[in-house]
Design a protein around this motif. Structure first.
Motif, short mmCIF file in Angstrom:
data_model
loop_
_atom_site.label_atom_id
_atom_site.label_comp_id
_atom_site.label_asym_id
_atom_site.label_seq_id
_atom_site.Cartn_x
_atom_site.Cartn_y
_atom_site.Cartn_z
N SER A 235 0.79 -1.23 0.00
CA SER A 235 0.00 0.00 0.00
C SER A 235 0.83 1.28 0.00
N VAL A 236 2.13 1.20 -0.18
CA VAL A 236 2.96 2.42 -0.19
C VAL A 236 3.80 2.45 -1.45
N ARG A 237 4.23 3.67 -1.79
CA ARG A 237 5.12 3.88 -2.92
C ARG A 237 6.39 4.57 -2.44
N GLU A 238 7.41 4.54 -3.28
CA GLU A 238 8.67 5.18 -2.91
C GLU A 238 8.44 6.68 -2.71
N GLY A 239 8.97 7.19 -1.61
CA GLY A 239 8.80 8.59 -1.27
C GLY A 239 7.68 8.87 -0.30
N ASP A 240 6.81 7.88 -0.05
CA ASP A 240 5.71 8.08 0.89
C ASP A 240 6.24 8.21 2.32
N ARG A 241 5.65 9.13 3.07
CA ARG A 241 5.95 9.23 4.49
C ARG A 241 4.95 8.37 5.26
N VAL A 242 5.45 7.68 6.28
CA VAL A 242 4.59 6.77 7.05
C VAL A 242 4.70 7.12 8.52
N VAL A 243 3.68 6.68 9.27
CA VAL A 243 3.62 6.92 10.71
C VAL A 243 3.64 5.58 11.43
N PRO A 244 4.01 5.56 12.71
CA PRO A 244 4.05 4.29 13.46
C PRO A 244 2.70 3.59 13.43
N GLY A 245 2.74 2.27 13.18
CA GLY A 245 1.52 1.47 13.14
C GLY A 245 0.84 1.42 11.79
N GLN A 246 1.31 2.18 10.82
CA GLN A 246 0.67 2.19 9.50
C GLN A 246 0.99 0.90 8.75
N PRO A 247 -0.03 0.19 8.23
CA PRO A 247 0.23 -1.03 7.44
C PRO A 247 0.94 -0.67 6.14
N VAL B 26 9.51 5.82 2.79
CA VAL B 26 9.75 4.63 1.98
C VAL B 26 10.80 4.98 0.92
N LEU B 27 11.97 4.36 1.06
CA LEU B 27 13.08 4.65 0.16
C LEU B 27 13.06 3.78 -1.08
N ARG B 28 12.69 2.51 -0.90
CA ARG B 28 12.64 1.60 -2.04
C ARG B 28 11.46 0.66 -1.89
#
Length: 348
Positions: free
Chosen positions: A76-88, A166-168
């Motif tokens: 569910s994520v792409r490169e460059g996305d910022r994520v928070v703790p607990g995010q799937p 997400v770097l890669r």
């Protein structure tokens, strides 16, 4: 009489020719002085900084994968996305995981029932102690399998444990994943940025944790950034023989993993740098620990044999043959010869 007249005529001719010769000859002119740059010989202080080129990274960049194999159902994520703790971030197909969990639970129930029956029979003396111990071991193994399958089920979904980027993205939905195969690489934003610089062993030994450094990142700004040595690798790279040095960077807008920067790190003095320092371009015909330089004296150059030592980012260490304050030619040495007239270029 005729002979005397002929002799006189010949002498007059020779005298005439001799008097006209110098008038017609071209007078040679002196060659114009060559313009050169020079540098003053300075004493070495044994404190040559260490320089290198490195890459900006998050201090902690973690590859995330699954504890069990299976088909990747969701990413569910792409490169460059910022994520928070607990995010799937990603999940495996739940059917095989659930089936393995159900199978382990059923085996645990069977083992428990068998153990209860064996205990009843053992109480009446109808089974041996060995058979009872075997039933107990089977029940314990089945319970452990349930815990293991439960662990796999909990980690069939990858979640972010810290804030990050997400770097890669290393896989795609539908792909079969082996145990531990990386799915995404996450840079932990709370870990800060570092510049990782590979350095040879001769330079790493002169660095200490906490040494100050100056970093330039051309992609951001030409201005230097203050940094410090945060970590020095305990083991060299098997392929390159270099040691990785981490320089802690301040938090700056625009910093991102992958930027290339140049570093200059303050180092401990070394005995290898001694005597005098001259620019590397001043030395020619070097062989072993000797070379030549052109010294400028009263507008002319004179070749001087000098002893040479270590090479650093400041220049070449000269161990003999020069005195502080003398001037050596640093440009166009290939066009010069002993005693040539030179003119020092403006600004040299």
């Amino acid at each position: 009489m005729r002979a005397s007249s002929a002799l006189t005529a010949t002498l007059l001719c020779l005298a005439g020719c001799g008097s006209e010769g110098p008038k017609s000859a071209t007078v040679p002119t002196a060659a114009a002085p060559l313009a050169v740059r020079v540098a003053e010989v300075v004493a070495a202080n044994g404190q040559a900084d260490v320089s290198g080129t490195g890459t900006v990274r998050f201090r902690r960049e973690t590859q995330l994968g699954f504890n069990t194999g299976g088909r990747l159902q969701k990413l569910s994520v792409r490169e460059g996305d910022r994520v928070v703790p607990g995010q799937p971030l990603a999940a495996l197909d739940a059917v095989p995981v659930s089936a393995a969990m159900a199978s382990a639970a059923a085996e645990a129930r069977r083992a428990d029932a068998d153990l209860r029956r064996m205990r009843g029979l053992a109480a009446n003396g109808w089974v041996t102690r060995a058979r009872l111990e075997s039933a107990e071991a089977s029940a314990q193994a089945a319970a452990a399998a349930v815990r293991a399958r439960g662990f796999d089920a909990r980690y069939a979904t990858i979640t972010a444990s810290t804030p990050g980027i997400v770097l890669r993205r290393l896989a795609e939905p539908g792909q079969m994943m082996a145990v531990g195969m990386p799915v995404v690489t996450l840079g932990e934003t709370t870990s800060g940025f570092v510049l990782r610089v590979p350095l040879p062993d001769s330079e790493v030994t002169r660095l200490t944790i906490g040494s100050s450094a100056e970093v330039r990142l051309p992609a951001l700004s030409p201005s230097p950034i203050a940094a410090r040595v945060q970590e020095i690798a305990a083991r060299g790279d098997d392929r390159t023989g270099t040691f990785q040095v981490e320089l802690a960077l301040p938090t700056l807008p625009g910093l991102r993993s992958g930027l290339v920067g140049d570093a200059r790190i303050a180092a401990r003095p070394t005995a290898a740098v001694r005597g005098f320092i001259v620019p590397a371009s001043a030395v020619f015909a070097a062989r072993a620990d000797e070379g030549f330089v052109y010294v400028v004296t009263q507008g002319r150059v004179h070749a001087r044999l000098v002893g040479i030592g270590a090479v650093s980012d400041l220049g070449i260490s000269v161990t003999s043959g020069l005195q502080a304050g003398e001037r050596v030619v640093t440009s166009g040495v290939d066009r010069l010869s002993e005693g040539a007239s030179v003119k020092v270029a403006v600004g040299a």
